[in-house]
Design a protein around this motif. Structure first.
Motif, PDB file in Angstrom:
ATOM      1  N   ASP A   1     -31.467  55.752   0.842  1.00 54.08           N
ATOM      2  CA  ASP A   1     -31.994  55.943  -0.502  1.00 54.08           C
ATOM      3  C   ASP A   1     -30.845  56.145  -1.491  1.00 54.08           C
ATOM      4  O   ASP A   1     -29.830  56.736  -1.161  1.00 54.08           O
ATOM      5  N   ASP A   2     -31.050  55.691  -2.702  1.00 56.84           N
ATOM      6  CA  ASP A   2     -30.079  55.888  -3.773  1.00 56.84           C
ATOM      7  C   ASP A   2     -30.356  57.198  -4.500  1.00 56.84           C
ATOM      8  O   ASP A   2     -31.499  57.649  -4.570  1.00 56.84           O
ATOM      9  N   ALA A   3     -29.308  57.784  -5.042  1.00 59.56           N
ATOM     10  CA  ALA A   3     -29.441  59.013  -5.824  1.00 59.56           C
ATOM     11  C   ALA A   3     -28.389  58.982  -6.925  1.00 59.56           C
ATOM     12  O   ALA A   3     -27.430  58.214  -6.867  1.00 59.56           O
ATOM     13  N   PHE A   4     -28.604  59.828  -7.949  1.00 63.05           N
ATOM     14  CA  PHE A   4     -27.595  60.018  -8.984  1.00 63.05           C
ATOM     15  C   PHE A   4     -27.422  61.505  -9.194  1.00 63.05           C
ATOM     16  O   PHE A   4     -28.274  62.304  -8.795  1.00 63.05           O
ATOM     17  N   VAL A   5     -26.305  61.889  -9.820  1.00 61.83           N
ATOM     18  CA  VAL A   5     -26.021  63.299 -10.074  1.00 61.83           C
ATOM     19  C   VAL A   5     -25.703  63.464 -11.554  1.00 61.83           C
ATOM     20  O   VAL A   5     -24.838  62.777 -12.098  1.00 61.83           O
ATOM     21  N   SER A   6     -26.427  64.371 -12.202  1.00 59.49           N
ATOM     22  CA  SER A   6     -26.160  64.742 -13.592  1.00 59.49           C
ATOM     23  C   SER A   6     -26.013  66.248 -13.659  1.00 59.49           C
ATOM     24  O   SER A   6     -26.548  66.967 -12.823  1.00 59.49           O
ATOM     25  N   MET A   7     -25.301  66.706 -14.667  1.00 57.88           N
ATOM     26  CA  MET A   7     -25.274  68.139 -14.953  1.00 57.88           C
ATOM     27  C   MET A   7     -25.626  68.301 -16.428  1.00 57.88           C
ATOM     28  O   MET A   7     -25.488  67.363 -17.216  1.00 57.88           O
ATOM     29  N   PHE A   8     -26.105  69.475 -16.762  1.00 61.44           N
ATOM     30  CA  PHE A   8     -26.478  69.686 -18.154  1.00 61.44           C
ATOM     31  C   PHE A   8     -26.117  71.083 -18.597  1.00 61.44           C
ATOM     32  O   PHE A   8     -26.106  72.024 -17.831  1.00 61.44           O
ATOM     33  N   ASP A   9     -25.758  71.165 -19.860  1.00 63.30           N
ATOM     34  CA  ASP A   9     -25.614  72.412 -20.600  1.00 63.30           C
ATOM     35  C   ASP A   9     -26.202  72.101 -21.966  1.00 63.30           C
ATOM     36  O   ASP A   9     -27.406  71.859 -22.066  1.00 63.30           O
ATOM     37  N   ASP A  10     -25.382  72.015 -23.028  1.00 65.22           N
ATOM     38  CA  ASP A  10     -25.899  71.584 -24.332  1.00 65.22           C
ATOM     39  C   ASP A  10     -26.286  70.109 -24.311  1.00 65.22           C
ATOM     40  O   ASP A  10     -27.094  69.662 -25.113  1.00 65.22           O
ATOM     41  N   LEU A  15     -22.700  62.315 -13.842  1.00 66.08           N
ATOM     42  CA  LEU A  15     -21.481  62.448 -13.039  1.00 66.08           C
ATOM     43  C   LEU A  15     -21.351  61.314 -12.027  1.00 66.08           C
ATOM     44  O   LEU A  15     -20.240  60.935 -11.660  1.00 66.08           O
ATOM     45  N   GLN A  16     -22.485  60.804 -11.552  1.00 60.64           N
ATOM     46  CA  GLN A  16     -22.476  59.690 -10.610  1.00 60.64           C
ATOM     47  C   GLN A  16     -23.782  58.928 -10.795  1.00 60.64           C
ATOM     48  O   GLN A  16     -24.847  59.492 -10.659  1.00 60.64           O
ATOM     49  N   ASP A  17     -23.676  57.645 -11.097  1.00 64.94           N
ATOM     50  CA  ASP A  17     -24.870  56.813 -11.256  1.00 64.94           C
ATOM     51  C   ASP A  17     -25.481  56.544  -9.881  1.00 64.94           C
ATOM     52  O   ASP A  17     -24.912  56.893  -8.846  1.00 64.94           O
ATOM     53  N   PHE A  18     -26.633  55.882  -9.868  1.00 63.58           N
ATOM     54  CA  PHE A  18     -27.334  55.585  -8.626  1.00 63.58           C
ATOM     55  C   PHE A  18     -26.398  54.953  -7.602  1.00 63.58           C
ATOM     56  O   PHE A  18     -25.708  53.982  -7.885  1.00 63.58           O
ATOM     57  N   THR A  19     -26.382  55.527  -6.413  1.00 60.61           N
ATOM     58  CA  THR A  19     -25.598  55.001  -5.304  1.00 60.61           C
ATOM     59  C   THR A  19     -26.156  55.553  -4.001  1.00 60.61           C
ATOM     60  O   THR A  19     -26.846  56.578  -4.014  1.00 60.61           O
ATOM     61  N   ALA A  24     -19.418  59.740  -2.569  1.00 61.74           N
ATOM     62  CA  ALA A  24     -19.384  59.722  -4.041  1.00 61.74           C
ATOM     63  C   ALA A  24     -20.346  60.758  -4.604  1.00 61.74           C
ATOM     64  O   ALA A  24     -20.031  61.442  -5.591  1.00 61.74           O
ATOM     65  N   LEU A  25     -21.515  60.899  -3.995  1.00 61.56           N
ATOM     66  CA  LEU A  25     -22.491  61.895  -4.456  1.00 61.56           C
ATOM     67  C   LEU A  25     -21.961  63.316  -4.247  1.00 61.56           C
ATOM     68  O   LEU A  25     -22.069  64.162  -5.135  1.00 61.56           O
ATOM     69  N   LYS A  26     -21.376  63.562  -3.075  1.00 58.95           N
ATOM     70  CA  LYS A  26     -20.807  64.889  -2.801  1.00 58.95           C
ATOM     71  C   LYS A  26     -19.679  65.208  -3.778  1.00 58.95           C
ATOM     72  O   LYS A  26     -19.566  66.333  -4.267  1.00 58.95           O
ATOM     73  N   SER A  27     -18.851  64.225  -4.067  1.00 61.46           N
ATOM     74  CA  SER A  27     -17.760  64.417  -5.017  1.00 61.46           C
ATOM     75  C   SER A  27     -18.303  64.788  -6.398  1.00 61.46           C
ATOM     76  O   SER A  27     -17.777  65.675  -7.073  1.00 61.46           O
ATOM     77  N   ALA A  28     -19.364  64.107  -6.811  1.00 57.12           N
ATOM     78  CA  ALA A  28     -19.974  64.409  -8.113  1.00 57.12           C
ATOM     79  C   ALA A  28     -20.533  65.827  -8.138  1.00 57.12           C
ATOM     80  O   ALA A  28     -20.382  66.547  -9.128  1.00 57.12           O
ATOM     81  N   ILE A  29     -21.161  66.235  -7.051  1.00 55.89           N
ATOM     82  CA  ILE A  29     -21.737  67.580  -6.989  1.00 55.89           C
ATOM     83  C   ILE A  29     -20.653  68.648  -7.132  1.00 55.89           C
ATOM     84  O   ILE A  29     -20.859  69.674  -7.782  1.00 55.89           O
ATOM     85  N   THR A  30     -19.478  68.404  -6.572  1.00 58.20           N
ATOM     86  CA  THR A  30     -18.395  69.392  -6.678  1.00 58.20           C
ATOM     87  C   THR A  30     -17.867  69.524  -8.105  1.00 58.20           C
ATOM     88  O   THR A  30     -17.180  70.487  -8.415  1.00 58.20           O
ATOM     89  N   GLN A  31     -18.183  68.564  -8.976  1.00 60.78           N
ATOM     90  CA  GLN A  31     -17.735  68.609 -10.374  1.00 60.78           C
ATOM     91  C   GLN A  31     -18.643  69.465 -11.262  1.00 60.78           C
ATOM     92  O   GLN A  31     -18.301  69.757 -12.400  1.00 60.78           O
ATOM     93  N   ILE A  32     -19.797  69.866 -10.757  1.00 63.38           N
ATOM     94  CA  ILE A  32     -20.752  70.606 -11.565  1.00 63.38           C
ATOM     95  C   ILE A  32     -20.215  71.996 -11.880  1.00 63.38           C
ATOM     96  O   ILE A  32     -19.786  72.724 -10.993  1.00 63.38           O
TER      97      ILE A  32
END
Length: 195
Positions: A1-10, A15-19, A24-32
């Motif tokens: 399955d594909d997933a994407f990662v976003s973070m939000f504040d204001d 952080l990572q588009d669908f893949t 790549a998803l784990k790397s994006a999660i560490t950026q949150i």
């Protein structure tokens, strides 16, 4: 399955588009990182809208980790009362409507003792998802496992309206499934003719 990662504040930041690339998803999660205000309704709207190019996919789910508070509803900024509130442009009702329109099920995880559980329960329930609560971050791994398990066991049901017109009429639909070992789970939703 594909997933994407976003973070939000204001704002909401992709952080990572669908893949389907787990690294790549784990790397994006560490950026949150936490910071700024909270525009969580906007994050739901923007994230649900990402599924517009994936309309053919039957399973569309959004996993949302938040305290459920939006600065739109919380009044002046906590640390600086001279600045305007940094909250969502959208309301909770608009976020729910967008998720339903895009047929995105929201699994909401309320994190922390100050999580607005009522708001998150409503978001999850009205989109056909489920609400989970974690007092501490060390409880998240188990909740993510439960959500993944539920998504893997999900079924799609087609509904053919006896009314042939695609006129936008809304119909309430209720599906009840008998569970192994007894009991049942009921999901309610709205079918919009033509969508």
């Amino acid at each position: 399955d594909d997933a994407f990662v976003s973070m939000f504040d204001d704002t909401t930041q992709l952080l990572q588009d669908f893949t389907n690339d787990r690294a790549a998803l784990k790397s994006a999660i560490t950026q949150i990182r936490a910071g700024g205000g909270t525009a969580f309704y906007d994050a739901v709207v923007e994230s649900a809208t990402k599924f517009v190019k994936r309309a053919e996919e039957r399973k569309k789910a959004l996993i949302l980790l938040t305290d459920g508070r939006d600065n739109r509803d919380e009044g002046p900024a906590i640390f600086d009362f001279t600045k305007p509130t940094q909250g969502s442009r959208h309301t909770l009702d608009e976020a729910i409507l967008k998720a339903k329109e895009m047929q995105v099920v929201v699994y909401a995880i309320g994190l922390g003792s100050d999580a607005d559980q009522a708001r998150l329960q409503r978001l999850a329930a009205e989109t056909g998802g489920k609400y989970f609560f974690a007092l501490r971050g060390d409880q998240l791994k188990e909740l993510y496992r439960l959500i993944a398990e539920q998504l893997q066991k999900e079924y799609a049901v087609d509904f053919n309206s006896p009314r042939p017109l695609a006129d936008g009429t809304q119909r309430r639909v209720q599906v009840t499934v008998a569970l192994p070992g007894g009991g049942a789970q009921t999901v309610e939703g709205v079918y919009v003719a033509g969508f």
